[in-house]
Scaffold this motif. Structure first.
Motif, mmCIF file in Angstrom:
data_model
loop_
_atom_site.group_PDB
_atom_site.id
_atom_site.type_symbol
_atom_site.label_atom_id
_atom_site.label_comp_id
_atom_site.label_asym_id
_atom_site.label_seq_id
_atom_site.Cartn_x
_atom_site.Cartn_y
_atom_site.Cartn_z
ATOM 1 N N ARG A 72 -113.517 -63.466 17.431
ATOM 2 C CA ARG A 72 -115.088 -63.990 17.473
ATOM 3 C C ARG A 72 -115.594 -66.168 18.511
ATOM 4 N N GLU A 73 -114.569 -66.226 18.914
ATOM 5 C CA GLU A 73 -115.257 -67.312 19.371
ATOM 6 C C GLU A 73 -114.835 -66.482 21.051
ATOM 7 N N VAL A 74 -114.312 -65.593 21.317
ATOM 8 C CA VAL A 74 -114.821 -64.958 22.584
ATOM 9 C C VAL A 74 -116.435 -64.452 22.724
ATOM 10 N N PHE B 247 -108.611 -60.831 25.810
ATOM 11 C CA PHE B 247 -107.695 -60.271 25.461
ATOM 12 C C PHE B 247 -106.235 -59.235 25.301
ATOM 13 N N ASP B 248 -106.489 -58.106 25.101
ATOM 14 C CA ASP B 248 -104.768 -56.956 25.738
ATOM 15 C C ASP B 248 -105.255 -55.801 27.317
ATOM 16 N N HIS B 249 -106.410 -56.802 27.727
ATOM 17 C CA HIS B 249 -107.038 -55.142 28.420
ATOM 18 C C HIS B 249 -106.227 -55.161 30.170
ATOM 19 N N GLN B 250 -105.120 -56.587 30.190
ATOM 20 C CA GLN B 250 -103.660 -56.125 30.926
ATOM 21 C C GLN B 250 -102.760 -55.398 30.899
ATOM 22 N N GLU C 123 -120.779 -60.427 36.640
ATOM 23 C CA GLU C 123 -120.133 -60.459 37.680
ATOM 24 C C GLU C 123 -119.673 -58.918 37.253
ATOM 25 N N TYR C 124 -120.071 -57.923 38.942
ATOM 26 C CA TYR C 124 -119.024 -57.020 38.335
ATOM 27 C C TYR C 124 -118.077 -57.190 39.697
ATOM 28 N N CYS C 125 -116.644 -56.549 39.787
ATOM 29 C CA CYS C 125 -115.874 -56.658 41.450
ATOM 30 C C CYS C 125 -114.640 -55.215 40.868
ATOM 31 N N TRP C 126 -114.609 -55.000 42.319
ATOM 32 C CA TRP C 126 -112.917 -54.096 42.822
ATOM 33 C C TRP C 126 -112.146 -54.845 43.260
ATOM 34 N N ILE D 39 -115.796 -56.213 34.442
ATOM 35 C CA ILE D 39 -116.996 -56.798 35.250
ATOM 36 C C ILE D 39 -116.428 -58.634 33.930
ATOM 37 N N ARG D 40 -117.458 -59.400 34.393
ATOM 38 C CA ARG D 40 -116.803 -60.953 34.101
ATOM 39 C C ARG D 40 -117.819 -60.634 33.147
ATOM 40 N N TYR D 41 -118.198 -61.024 31.696
ATOM 41 C CA TYR D 41 -119.227 -61.510 30.815
ATOM 42 C C TYR D 41 -119.775 -62.743 31.015
ATOM 43 N N TYR D 42 -121.691 -62.895 30.616
ATOM 44 C CA TYR D 42 -122.029 -64.189 30.376
ATOM 45 C C TYR D 42 -121.095 -65.367 29.706
ATOM 46 N N ASN D 43 -121.005 -66.653 30.211
ATOM 47 C CA ASN D 43 -119.985 -67.675 29.973
ATOM 48 C C ASN D 43 -118.582 -67.329 29.772
ATOM 49 N N GLN D 44 -118.326 -66.105 30.436
ATOM 50 C CA GLN D 44 -116.244 -66.292 29.553
ATOM 51 C C GLN D 44 -115.438 -66.709 31.420
ATOM 52 N N SER D 45 -114.479 -66.911 31.572
ATOM 53 C CA SER D 45 -113.756 -67.613 32.867
ATOM 54 C C SER D 45 -112.882 -65.759 32.864
ATOM 55 N N LYS D 46 -112.514 -65.168 31.841
ATOM 56 C CA LYS D 46 -111.607 -64.432 32.199
ATOM 57 C C LYS D 46 -112.864 -63.112 32.424
ATOM 58 N N TRP D 47 -112.182 -61.709 33.110
ATOM 59 C CA TRP D 47 -112.651 -60.811 33.682
ATOM 60 C C TRP D 47 -112.293 -59.090 32.474
#
Length: 262
Positions: free
Chosen positions: A100-102, A162-165, A148-151, A41-49
């Protein structure tokens, strides 16, 4: 309560309903067109997923919370679900100001800026769960703060927050280590499948090739699948038999340690 008010209530009063400093992140695997995929998922106002996730209610067990979060994201109940690791060592989790900034970039949608005393601004540990879902079974529910969502195929993951990778890599290692002891194929394939299809699934997940004849012999010798009196017409002179999992034999084999070693 409209969407804006629901978000404001969560920001201001969520600590009364949820455990602060502890969240769940879900790696949702599916299999489609011979690719192992992950829901992002991609949150509002974020470039990273990001991975889908959420907080644990004070009256929930961890498993109940994980099932609730996944049901909210996919509209599927009683998923194949496994806890695999707790995450808290990443510099991204230690950097409360950066986190917090994110969050503030996303909560700007409701004109909210978290201060250092907000329960959402504190260091948070994450419990990782992975789930296996049928690609065609998932119905993603739009969320107010999600754009946005994506597979995405596991070898083509975009930049993540964050550390999602790290969480995804750990989930994939766990999935590969458990593929011989858990009914992975049963949860990712259609109810009826051909032997080449299950062969391709295991090769895709493990990232290596198996001799097709030995794979078939091992699978049939363990009694984990049974041939049906049906064929799939995939072209001229190509009508392979369909198979299905023998769930009782699969369960017994797992209990007795008759693992799939190819």
């Amino acid at each position: 309560m409209d969407s804006t008010q629901a978000v404001l209530d969560f920001v201001n009063h969520g600590h009364e309903r949820y455990l602060p400093h502890l969240s769940i992140d879900c790696v949702i695997f599916s299999y489609h067109e011979q690719q192992l995929k992950i829901l992002l998922i991609r949150y509002y106002n974020q470039s990273k997923w990001s991975l889908p996730g959420g907080f644990i209610a004070k009256d929930e067990t961890l498993t109940q919370a994980a099932n609730r979060i996944l049901a909210e994201k996919t509209q599927i109940n009683n998923l194949f679900l496994r806890q695999f690791q707790v995450f808290g060592d990443s510099p991204a989790r230690l950097n409360e100001l950066g986190a917090r900034e994110v969050h503030n970039a996303t909560y700007a949608k409701v004109n909210v800026a978290l201060d250092e005393n907000s329960w959402l601004a504190k260091r948070t540990l994450s419990i990782g769960y992975y789930a296996l879902v049928g690609y065609l079974d998932v119905v993603v529910t739009p969320e107010y703060l999600v754009d946005e969502y994506c597979w995405r195929e596991v070898t083509n993951i975009p930049p993540l927050l964050f550390d999602h990778q790290e969480i995804i890599e750990s989930a994939l290692l766990t999935l590969r280590s458990q593929i011989y002891q858990q009914p992975i194929g049963y949860n990712l394939l259609l109810e009826k499948f051909t032997l080449p299809e299950i062969h391709a699934l295991y090769e895709t997940i493990l990232g290596k090739q198996f001799d097709r004849r030995n794979f078939r012999k091992k699978l049939l010798a363990l009694g984990l699948v049974r041939q049906l009196d049906e064929r799939r017409n995939i072209g001229p002179h190509r009508s392979p038999f369909l198979y299905e999992f023998d769930t009782e034999n699969y369960r017994r084999a797992l209990e007795e340690g008759a693992v799939l070693g190819f």
